[in-house]
Write a protein that holds these residues in place. Structure first.
Motif, PDB file in Angstrom:
ATOM      1  N   UNK A 187      -6.680  68.271  74.639  1.00 50.44           N
ATOM      2  CA  UNK A 187      -5.902  67.117  74.062  1.00 50.44           C
ATOM      3  C   UNK A 187      -6.836  65.555  73.644  1.00 50.44           C
ATOM      4  N   UNK A 188      -7.488  66.388  75.129  1.00 53.26           N
ATOM      5  CA  UNK A 188      -9.024  64.453  75.325  1.00 53.26           C
ATOM      6  C   UNK A 188     -10.141  65.448  76.251  1.00 53.26           C
ATOM      7  N   UNK A 189     -10.695  64.198  75.588  1.00 50.81           N
ATOM      8  CA  UNK A 189     -12.520  65.185  76.445  1.00 50.81           C
ATOM      9  C   UNK A 189     -12.288  64.049  77.725  1.00 50.81           C
ATOM     10  N   UNK A 190     -13.372  64.710  78.682  1.00 50.51           N
ATOM     11  CA  UNK A 190     -13.165  63.678  80.538  1.00 50.51           C
ATOM     12  C   UNK A 190     -14.661  64.526  80.808  1.00 50.51           C
ATOM     13  N   UNK A 191     -15.358  63.888  81.446  1.00 45.84           N
ATOM     14  CA  UNK A 191     -17.111  64.104  82.279  1.00 45.84           C
ATOM     15  C   UNK A 191     -16.012  64.505  83.383  1.00 45.84           C
ATOM     16  N   UNK A 192     -17.379  65.902  83.787  1.00 46.36           N
ATOM     17  CA  UNK A 192     -17.076  66.609  84.611  1.00 46.36           C
ATOM     18  C   UNK A 192     -16.573  65.908  85.880  1.00 46.36           C
ATOM     19  N   UNK A 193     -16.175  66.909  87.012  1.00 45.64           N
ATOM     20  CA  UNK A 193     -15.258  66.054  88.006  1.00 45.64           C
ATOM     21  C   UNK A 193     -16.831  65.642  89.010  1.00 45.64           C
ATOM     22  N   UNK A 194     -17.096  64.071  89.843  1.00 44.81           N
ATOM     23  CA  UNK A 194     -17.320  63.861  90.405  1.00 44.81           C
ATOM     24  C   UNK A 194     -18.831  63.287  89.691  1.00 44.81           C
ATOM     25  N   UNK A 195     -18.654  63.101  88.377  1.00 42.76           N
ATOM     26  CA  UNK A 195     -19.308  62.964  87.481  1.00 42.76           C
ATOM     27  C   UNK A 195     -18.961  61.714  86.616  1.00 42.76           C
ATOM     28  N   UNK A 196     -20.246  60.867  85.820  1.00 39.37           N
ATOM     29  CA  UNK A 196     -19.868  59.286  85.222  1.00 39.37           C
ATOM     30  C   UNK A 196     -20.359  58.716  84.889  1.00 39.37           C
ATOM     31  N   UNK A 197     -20.054  57.693  83.689  1.00 39.08           N
ATOM     32  CA  UNK A 197     -21.563  56.670  83.181  1.00 39.08           C
ATOM     33  C   UNK A 197     -21.429  55.262  84.455  1.00 39.08           C
ATOM     34  N   UNK A 198     -22.610  55.207  84.622  1.00 39.24           N
ATOM     35  CA  UNK A 198     -23.451  54.086  85.515  1.00 39.24           C
ATOM     36  C   UNK A 198     -23.577  52.552  84.706  1.00 39.24           C
ATOM     37  N   UNK A 199     -23.051  52.500  83.215  1.00 36.79           N
ATOM     38  CA  UNK A 199     -23.148  51.268  82.717  1.00 36.79           C
ATOM     39  C   UNK A 199     -21.583  51.255  81.776  1.00 36.79           C
TER      40      UNK A 199
END
Length: 351
Positions: free
Chosen positions: A331-343
């Motif tokens: 139903x959705x896509x998500x970044x892995x735990x403790x990860x993410x974009x910075x900009x």
């Protein structure tokens, strides 16, 4: 074309960049000026914030609106002169359903070719790039500032009366072709951003440079509410810490917004090779950076356990950030735990 000049950084500061902030009639903050930071970024409280991550090293030359300065401290124009310086998602068709329901931004279908505009531009001989600036309705945008930024300078010019623009750029260069966001327009307009590689003496016809509109966005709470999960628009959810976000000089951190590009307006991304682009979002406040990862979730009908990648496009030279791993759940896509974009620039999700 009408060439617009930049003021050198010191004159920008002298022109009022130390004045206090005020609020507009609708309650949104406006900035008459602010103290300069070493990288052209301000912390969420409006104070200058140092930049410690390697990804922002090139940002240290920036002041106000992409004020990249060559060694002589002067700005460049397109002719080489040296002046003074949960909403709708993609469904594969790029259209919002007639009933207003949310379509899927993560279709497996390849985006269709963009429709040929009824407008065309006569471009000069190369090397360089040129094209047609268009608004969210596909209409030409005349007399609007367009920037072609590299890691050492920015070329800065206006589109002409027909919305056409061009820049003479010697190879080889990585270019961030873009516009400024227009938050005074109704509806607000996001910045355009497209990466271009100048590799030979040809004049690259980029076709159309698309300027999306922006939804109303979500106003952030105080830093005491961190971490905050916000619905930025078009189904994109960001989990972030307000205290860690630094905005460009001349801006305040007020709201966060995102607009999914229609599939026919997604530009080519040759650097991604055989990866399939499944969604692109224009983000606001454009150019803001976070000292901590911002987790991302977006609507998707990709099969569960499909690996995906999240990247942002550099506003300085159009290069991609390092990929951030994520996964689809059906139903959705998500970044892995403790990860993410910075900009907060353009977010490109691929598989």
């Amino acid at each position: 074309m009408n060439v617009r000049a930049h003021l050198p950084p010191l004159l920008l500061v002298a022109a009022g960049c130390g004045q206090a902030a005020t609020r507009s009639a609708d309650g949104r903050p406006s900035l008459d000026g602010a103290t300069t930071s070493t990288d052209g970024l301000l912390a969420a409280d409006g104070t200058a914030a140092p930049d410690t991550d390697s990804a922002a090293t090139a940002d240290s030359a920036l002041l106000m609106d992409e004020g990249l300065t060559p060694a002589d401290g002067a700005m460049a124009t397109s002719d080489g002169a040296d002046p003074m310086d949960s909403g709708p998602a993609l469904d594969g068709s790029g259209e919002t359903p007639a009933d207003g329901s949310v379509a899927d931004a993560m279709s497996d279908a390849a985006p269709p070719d963009a429709p040929s505009p009824s407008f065309s531009c006569v471009l000069p001989a190369g090397p360089g790039l040129g094209g047609l600036l268009i608004d969210p309705d596909g209409e030409p945008l005349p007399y609007t500032a367009v920037l072609a930024c590299m890691d050492w300078t920015c070329f800065y010019d206006d589109s002409d009366e027909d919305g056409c623009f061009s820049f003479e750029i010697e190879p080889t260069e990585r270019v961030a072709l873009k516009t400024h966001a227009d938050l005074e327009a109704t509806p607000r307009r996001a910045a355009a951003l497209e990466p271009i590689a100048i590799t030979d003496d040809a004049m690259i016809d980029v076709g159309t440079l698309y300027v999306p509109d922006l939804p109303g966005g979500t106003v952030l709470g105080p830093a005491s509410d961190d971490p905050q999960t916000v619905d930025a628009g078009d189904g994109l959810m960001l989990t972030l810490s307000r205290a860690d976000i630094r905005v460009l000089l001349g801006e305040f951190l007020w709201d966060v917004a995102a607009r999914a590009l229609p599939s026919e307006r997604i530009p080519p991304y040759p650097d991604l090779g055989e990866e399939q682009v499944v969604a692109v979002y224009a983000l606001h406040p454009f150019g803001a950076r976070s000292d901590s990862p911002m987790a991302v979730r977006a609507p998707s009908d990709l099969p569960a356990d499909t690996p995906v990648w999240f990247r942002t496009v550099s506003r300085i030279d159009g290069t991609f950030s390092d990929p951030v791993a994520g996964l689809a759940d059906g139903t959705e896509v998500a970044t892995d735990p403790d990860l993410g974009i910075t900009a907060l620039t353009y977010l490109v999700i691929s598989r």
